[in-house]
Design an enzyme around this catalytic site. Structure first.
Site, PDB file in Angstrom:
ATOM      1  N   THR A   1      -0.971   7.542  -0.972  1.00 49.85           N
ATOM      2  CA  THR A   1      -2.289   7.408  -1.606  1.00 49.85           C
ATOM      3  C   THR A   1      -3.124   6.287  -1.002  1.00 49.85           C
ATOM      4  O   THR A   1      -4.337   6.231  -1.211  1.00 49.85           O
ATOM      5  CB  THR A   1      -2.133   7.128  -3.107  1.00 49.85           C
TER       6      THR A   1
ATOM      7  N   ASP B   1       3.231  -6.681  10.548  1.00 55.48           N
ATOM      8  CA  ASP B   1       4.257  -6.381  11.535  1.00 55.48           C
ATOM      9  C   ASP B   1       4.127  -7.274  12.757  1.00 55.48           C
ATOM     10  O   ASP B   1       5.116  -7.775  13.305  1.00 55.48           O
ATOM     11  CB  ASP B   1       4.179  -4.918  11.960  1.00 55.48           C
TER      12      ASP B   1
ATOM     13  N   ASP C   1      -1.106  -3.405  12.710  1.00 56.69           N
ATOM     14  CA  ASP C   1      -0.588  -3.891  11.432  1.00 56.69           C
ATOM     15  C   ASP C   1      -0.373  -5.397  11.535  1.00 56.69           C
ATOM     16  O   ASP C   1       0.534  -5.858  12.240  1.00 56.69           O
ATOM     17  CB  ASP C   1       0.722  -3.184  11.091  1.00 56.69           C
TER      18      ASP C   1
ATOM     19  N   ARG D   1       0.834  -1.190   0.000  1.00 56.17           N
ATOM     20  CA  ARG D   1       0.000   0.000   0.000  1.00 56.17           C
ATOM     21  C   ARG D   1       0.873   1.245   0.000  1.00 56.17           C
ATOM     22  O   ARG D   1       1.712   1.419   0.876  1.00 56.17           O
ATOM     23  CB  ARG D   1      -0.926   0.008   1.222  1.00 56.17           C
TER      24      ARG D   1
END
Length: 207
Positions: A106, A201, A198, A102
């Protein structure tokens, strides 16, 4: 269609994954376990056919899977954490991979890798990604798969935001979505709230 699984074991394990104090090892194990529990339900409507089998006692008729074979397609990198749980239940499934990241500005997906089984167009494909946030990555992954001639696709996510569900439904109304939880919303950084942080992660211990 969107299917939200409310099975007590799934919800219990998901709560443990949300906990900020849950370490990498336990997080990884929980993701594998939930993935296995979810795919059990995801495959509930797979067609079967009757065959004849010799038991130690006599010949009898019983049922086996019929129709299309299964393919597993994790979205890299976090989707890898779901593969073993699914493959444990469906060991004959072939596994492809789609690599997306990602863009931090944006929040749109960028492809860097796509490798599917040679006969993927003849398989029922289960696309895996723990988080369905904006829906951009999942929608792009499904688009890449369809471009290779595949039509039978199911999307399996651990947690989804309403924005992600809406995006996938808009872009791919023919794809069913299966989730363990539909959370409240996305925050200003496009993270799911309350979510679990996340997933990549936490899965790989990189943060």
């Amino acid at each position: 269609m969107v299917y939200v699984f409310d099975h007590p074991l799934i919800q219990h394990k998901l709560t443990l994954m949300r906990d900020v104090n849950t370490g990498t090892k336990e997080f990884r194990e929980l993701l594998k376990e939930i993935s296995m529990l979810m795919v059990y339900e995801v495959t509930r409507d797979l067609p079967t056919e009757e065959v004849e089998v010799q038991t130690p006692i006599c010949v009898t008729k019983s049922r086996v899977l019929a129709g299309k074979k299964i393919g597993i397609v994790p979205i890299l990198r976090a989707g890898l954490g779901m593969v073993d749980g699914v493959a444990n239940l469906i060991p004959a499934a072939k596994i492809g991979h789609i690599g997306l990241y990602r863009d931090p500005e944006t929040h749109e997906p960028v492809e860097y890798y796509c490798k599917l089984p040679a006969d993927s167009e003849n398989r029922e494909l289960i696309v895996l990604d723990p988080m369905l946030a904006t829906g951009g990555s999942a929608s792009a992954a499904i688009t890449f798969i369809k471009q290779r001639g595949c039509k039978n696709i199911r999307l399996v996510n651990l947690i989804a935001a309403p924005e992600g569900i809406e995006r996938v439904q808009k872009d791919h109304p023919d794809v069913n979505i299966y989730v363990a939880a539909c959370d409240e919303r996305l925050n200003e950084h496009a993270y799911i709230v309350p979510g679990l942080g996340d997933a990549g992660d936490r899965l790989f211990g990189t943060k």
